[in-house]
Design a protein around this motif. Sequence first.
Motif, PDB file in Angstrom:
ATOM      1  N   VAL A 159      31.284  36.882  46.909  1.00  0.00           N
ATOM      2  CA  VAL A 159      31.963  37.534  46.093  1.00  0.00           C
ATOM      3  C   VAL A 159      33.502  36.716  45.623  1.00  0.00           C
ATOM      4  O   VAL A 159      33.697  36.554  44.415  1.00  0.00           O
ATOM      5  CB  VAL A 159      32.198  39.102  46.037  1.00  0.00           C
ATOM      6  N   ARG A 160      34.053  36.541  46.803  1.00  0.00           N
ATOM      7  CA  ARG A 160      35.176  35.625  46.675  1.00  0.00           C
ATOM      8  C   ARG A 160      35.226  34.468  45.873  1.00  0.00           C
ATOM      9  O   ARG A 160      35.807  34.102  44.822  1.00  0.00           O
ATOM     10  CB  ARG A 160      35.729  35.471  47.743  1.00  0.00           C
ATOM     11  N   GLN A 161      34.033  33.707  46.144  1.00  0.00           N
ATOM     12  CA  GLN A 161      33.794  32.531  45.309  1.00  0.00           C
ATOM     13  C   GLN A 161      33.370  32.811  43.944  1.00  0.00           C
ATOM     14  O   GLN A 161      33.811  32.206  43.038  1.00  0.00           O
ATOM     15  CB  GLN A 161      32.695  31.446  45.862  1.00  0.00           C
ATOM     16  N   LEU A 162      32.582  33.905  43.628  1.00  0.00           N
ATOM     17  CA  LEU A 162      32.509  34.445  42.024  1.00  0.00           C
ATOM     18  C   LEU A 162      33.689  34.463  41.387  1.00  0.00           C
ATOM     19  O   LEU A 162      33.832  34.122  40.347  1.00  0.00           O
ATOM     20  CB  LEU A 162      31.404  35.147  42.206  1.00  0.00           C
ATOM     21  N   LEU A 163      34.646  35.298  41.999  1.00  0.00           N
ATOM     22  CA  LEU A 163      35.774  35.535  41.248  1.00  0.00           C
ATOM     23  C   LEU A 163      36.704  34.257  41.315  1.00  0.00           C
ATOM     24  O   LEU A 163      37.260  34.220  40.102  1.00  0.00           O
ATOM     25  CB  LEU A 163      36.682  36.847  42.209  1.00  0.00           C
ATOM     26  N   PHE A 168      38.973  30.614  37.027  1.00  0.00           N
ATOM     27  CA  PHE A 168      39.273  29.294  36.194  1.00  0.00           C
ATOM     28  C   PHE A 168      38.699  29.486  34.864  1.00  0.00           C
ATOM     29  O   PHE A 168      39.060  29.286  33.823  1.00  0.00           O
ATOM     30  CB  PHE A 168      38.389  28.260  37.147  1.00  0.00           C
ATOM     31  N   MET A 169      37.594  30.162  34.901  1.00  0.00           N
ATOM     32  CA  MET A 169      36.839  30.250  33.282  1.00  0.00           C
ATOM     33  C   MET A 169      37.645  31.202  32.528  1.00  0.00           C
ATOM     34  O   MET A 169      37.962  31.022  31.110  1.00  0.00           O
ATOM     35  CB  MET A 169      35.314  30.958  33.422  1.00  0.00           C
ATOM     36  N   HIS A 170      38.219  32.184  32.961  1.00  0.00           N
ATOM     37  CA  HIS A 170      38.887  33.252  32.273  1.00  0.00           C
ATOM     38  C   HIS A 170      40.333  32.815  31.797  1.00  0.00           C
ATOM     39  O   HIS A 170      40.740  33.131  30.601  1.00  0.00           O
ATOM     40  CB  HIS A 170      39.034  34.756  32.990  1.00  0.00           C
ATOM     41  N   GLU A 171      40.855  32.072  32.402  1.00  0.00           N
ATOM     42  CA  GLU A 171      42.303  31.373  32.269  1.00  0.00           C
ATOM     43  C   GLU A 171      42.115  30.289  31.364  1.00  0.00           C
ATOM     44  O   GLU A 171      43.067  30.159  30.444  1.00  0.00           O
ATOM     45  CB  GLU A 171      42.769  30.682  33.518  1.00  0.00           C
ATOM     46  N   SER A 172      40.748  29.876  30.903  1.00  0.00           N
ATOM     47  CA  SER A 172      40.682  28.990  29.898  1.00  0.00           C
ATOM     48  C   SER A 172      39.827  29.954  28.898  1.00  0.00           C
ATOM     49  O   SER A 172      39.470  29.239  27.736  1.00  0.00           O
ATOM     50  CB  SER A 172      39.450  27.894  30.245  1.00  0.00           C
ATOM     51  N   ASP A 173      39.934  31.185  28.662  1.00  0.00           N
ATOM     52  CA  ASP A 173      39.512  32.178  27.701  1.00  0.00           C
ATOM     53  C   ASP A 173      37.981  31.895  27.659  1.00  0.00           C
ATOM     54  O   ASP A 173      37.610  32.195  26.488  1.00  0.00           O
ATOM     55  CB  ASP A 173      40.206  31.796  26.451  1.00  0.00           C
ATOM     56  N   PHE A 174      37.355  31.606  28.665  1.00  0.00           N
ATOM     57  CA  PHE A 174      35.625  31.420  28.564  1.00  0.00           C
ATOM     58  C   PHE A 174      35.121  32.652  29.290  1.00  0.00           C
ATOM     59  O   PHE A 174      35.831  33.061  30.422  1.00  0.00           O
ATOM     60  CB  PHE A 174      35.104  30.155  29.277  1.00  0.00           C
ATOM     61  N   ALA A 175      34.240  33.280  28.889  1.00  0.00           N
ATOM     62  CA  ALA A 175      33.435  34.234  29.660  1.00  0.00           C
ATOM     63  C   ALA A 175      32.040  33.622  29.847  1.00  0.00           C
ATOM     64  O   ALA A 175      31.546  32.906  28.814  1.00  0.00           O
ATOM     65  CB  ALA A 175      33.356  35.630  28.591  1.00  0.00           C
ATOM     66  N   HIS A 176      31.459  33.953  31.026  1.00  0.00           N
ATOM     67  CA  HIS A 176      30.236  33.274  31.270  1.00  0.00           C
ATOM     68  C   HIS A 176      29.254  34.100  30.470  1.00  0.00           C
ATOM     69  O   HIS A 176      28.230  33.652  30.051  1.00  0.00           O
ATOM     70  CB  HIS A 176      30.000  33.335  32.780  1.00  0.00           C
ATOM     71  N   ARG A 177      29.255  35.302  30.546  1.00  0.00           N
ATOM     72  CA  ARG A 177      28.449  36.250  30.129  1.00  0.00           C
ATOM     73  C   ARG A 177      26.932  36.274  30.428  1.00  0.00           C
ATOM     74  O   ARG A 177      26.088  37.080  29.845  1.00  0.00           O
ATOM     75  CB  ARG A 177      28.102  35.840  28.239  1.00  0.00           C
ATOM     76  N   VAL A 242      36.270  39.148  28.486  1.00  0.00           N
ATOM     77  CA  VAL A 242      35.956  38.468  29.713  1.00  0.00           C
ATOM     78  C   VAL A 242      35.638  39.360  30.930  1.00  0.00           C
ATOM     79  O   VAL A 242      35.176  39.183  31.833  1.00  0.00           O
ATOM     80  CB  VAL A 242      36.768  37.527  30.161  1.00  0.00           C
ATOM     81  N   ALA A 243      36.143  40.637  30.674  1.00  0.00           N
ATOM     82  CA  ALA A 243      36.047  41.731  31.677  1.00  0.00           C
ATOM     83  C   ALA A 243      34.355  42.173  31.991  1.00  0.00           C
ATOM     84  O   ALA A 243      33.985  42.599  33.080  1.00  0.00           O
ATOM     85  CB  ALA A 243      36.560  43.124  31.491  1.00  0.00           C
ATOM     86  N   ILE A 244      33.451  41.603  31.169  1.00  0.00           N
ATOM     87  CA  ILE A 244      32.184  41.665  31.192  1.00  0.00           C
ATOM     88  C   ILE A 244      31.523  40.898  32.569  1.00  0.00           C
ATOM     89  O   ILE A 244      30.658  41.425  33.027  1.00  0.00           O
ATOM     90  CB  ILE A 244      31.334  41.469  29.973  1.00  0.00           C
ATOM     91  N   ASP A 245      32.507  39.700  32.908  1.00  0.00           N
ATOM     92  CA  ASP A 245      31.949  39.160  33.814  1.00  0.00           C
ATOM     93  C   ASP A 245      32.201  39.916  35.333  1.00  0.00           C
ATOM     94  O   ASP A 245      31.728  39.676  36.296  1.00  0.00           O
ATOM     95  CB  ASP A 245      32.707  37.704  33.863  1.00  0.00           C
ATOM     96  N   GLY A 296      36.078  50.014  41.414  1.00  0.00           N
ATOM     97  CA  GLY A 296      37.091  49.030  40.237  1.00  0.00           C
ATOM     98  C   GLY A 296      36.501  48.185  39.503  1.00  0.00           C
ATOM     99  O   GLY A 296      36.692  48.148  38.384  1.00  0.00           O
ATOM    100  N   LEU A 297      35.500  47.291  40.081  1.00  0.00           N
ATOM    101  CA  LEU A 297      34.688  46.495  39.302  1.00  0.00           C
ATOM    102  C   LEU A 297      34.092  46.972  38.496  1.00  0.00           C
ATOM    103  O   LEU A 297      33.652  46.526  37.248  1.00  0.00           O
ATOM    104  CB  LEU A 297      34.036  45.173  40.179  1.00  0.00           C
ATOM    105  N   ILE A 298      33.247  48.055  38.691  1.00  0.00           N
ATOM    106  CA  ILE A 298      32.373  48.717  37.909  1.00  0.00           C
ATOM    107  C   ILE A 298      32.873  49.844  37.260  1.00  0.00           C
ATOM    108  O   ILE A 298      32.271  51.194  37.155  1.00  0.00           O
ATOM    109  CB  ILE A 298      31.043  48.946  38.630  1.00  0.00           C
ATOM    110  N   MET A 299      34.071  49.896  36.830  1.00  0.00           N
ATOM    111  CA  MET A 299      34.604  50.777  35.712  1.00  0.00           C
ATOM    112  C   MET A 299      34.222  50.867  34.438  1.00  0.00           C
ATOM    113  O   MET A 299      33.817  49.746  33.873  1.00  0.00           O
ATOM    114  CB  MET A 299      36.209  50.544  35.696  1.00  0.00           C
ATOM    115  N   PRO A 300      33.707  51.885  33.875  1.00  0.00           N
ATOM    116  CA  PRO A 300      33.213  51.997  32.659  1.00  0.00           C
ATOM    117  C   PRO A 300      34.019  51.527  31.466  1.00  0.00           C
ATOM    118  O   PRO A 300      33.577  50.620  30.622  1.00  0.00           O
ATOM    119  CB  PRO A 300      32.892  53.784  32.247  1.00  0.00           C
TER     120      PRO A 300
END
Length: 557
Positions: A159-163, A168-177, A242-245, A296-300
């Motif tokens: 999970v640490r590596q995914l975050l 990196f993606m989110h600071e470039s305004d990218f969402a993986h989706r 990007v919170a969907i990621d 926290g990660l799975i907040m509605p």
Amino acid sequence: MPRKQSDFVLDSKLKTQFLSRAVRHTRYIQGHTSRERQIQVKEVWDRESDLGRGSFGVVRLERRRSISTPNLEFPCRLRAVKEIQKRAMGGNSWDYMKELEIIAKFSHPRYAPYFVRTYGWFENADAVFITMEYFPLGDLQKFMRTSPPFSEEATRQIVRQLLEGMEFMHESDFAHRDIKPGNILVESNTPEWLVKIADFGISKQAREGETSLRTQVGTLSYMAPEVMGFLSGNDPAVAYSVAIDIWAIGVIAFELLFKRLPFRDVFDLTSYVLGNKPLDLEGASLPESCRDFLGGLIMPNPVDRPTAVSARNHPWMVEGVPPVDREDSLFVTDSPMGLYVSPPHLAATPASLAWSDLPAAEVTDTPLTTYHGPQFDSSVLIRNFQDLSLETTTYFVMRSDNEFDIESSVAHGVWTSSQRVNKILDKGFSRANGRVILVFSVIKRQVLPFNFCGVAQMTSPLDWENTDDHWMEDTWRGRFTVDWLCLTEVSFDKTKTIPVSQKSPGFRAIACYDGTEVSALSGYELLKAFSSEESDVLARRANQSDAMSLDDFAGSL
């Protein structure tokens, strides 16, 4: 209609000839010096088997058959090739150019530890082919199907590596989706999990004032409620973020720990989102900090979820074994060509376990910390190495940005590195009672080939309070003293078969991160290589001296 090809994407396009069940690429690389003309290299790749299929194409395994310039080493013999049909069934077009641009962006060395990188792309009239790292261990989904619930530490590592990747993606305004276990490829597993994020096919950039994230895409089990319209009354005009990621990573973390998804079906998810039922955390003995992290990660509501940075700094995430800061690592390739000739502003990228031709079961990453084999023969080593306690010494491979730092170290008898590497070396010094050997190489060199360049002995623990002026500009902090034992260059060609440890023969010492500990046997083999080269150098000098003496004698006659 796909968008216009950018210069960045065009730079990575491979000149290709299609053969029967194979392709031939023609590349042009710079010679060994800046004055040499470019060298034309041709390579043939044979199609082997299918690795997976999707709605827009297939991913295949290919093996390199031959190369036209055999004196240039090519570390990669296997690669994955994603074939994307330009028009899918039903006549729908796939914006493959967008995927190429995103892959090219996140193949930059800055992102190398977190994202699967490409080695270039090619096309024909019907399809686009993207060449990528091959991971013989497969994806995370395979491990999750066949393993019991993951431990807290293994889950933290993944999970640490995914975050970190999402940071990196989110600071470039990218969402993986489409973060899901099938899009997470495993580079190595226990005791340390290393994973990379793949498949940017539906990733999207959303800058304020330009475009928004509205399309309902992704994989249902990992799809955030706002993507499904739960928070907008199914109104497709309402954008998500990007919170969907972050939600998807939370679902993956839950599944790793519980070996089940947090929601049985859409109705179960709806009850949770509407507040009619809590998150079901029963069935595993987990500390409260872990439950708080998952919740926290799975907040509605996406505004209540943490960012990737804050999630990574959650108390549960910083427990256990200190993480390896892969971003701080320096990388090196064991080929002067690499697999794809990058634009000039891109530096070398690491050889990875994905390049291994070994069966998946044999690929591990477990350095040996103690040696239990026969005693080493110190008589074959140069004098400076003979007094070392070879079997009980701890060995590390070090990477330097440039030769000037090496020269400064020789002049001042000190060294420093990133905070992560300094911590590793300090612990190694304490564990080995001061018996630490550092084997250095210089990367990002302007002159090829790549070499190891010297051996030093660490002679003090880290002094965290003092930093030498000549390294201040690198934002490095701390210092330790070293005694240089050898300053002879040893070509990677002569050491490329030495593994990090005998338990991981596919992970080579010439292609590992800065500050990687190698086994005692591998350290001994590196010292032997330096000793052999030193002897050869002395022999060449003696021959030259003898030749000069004969010339002088002949001239006097």
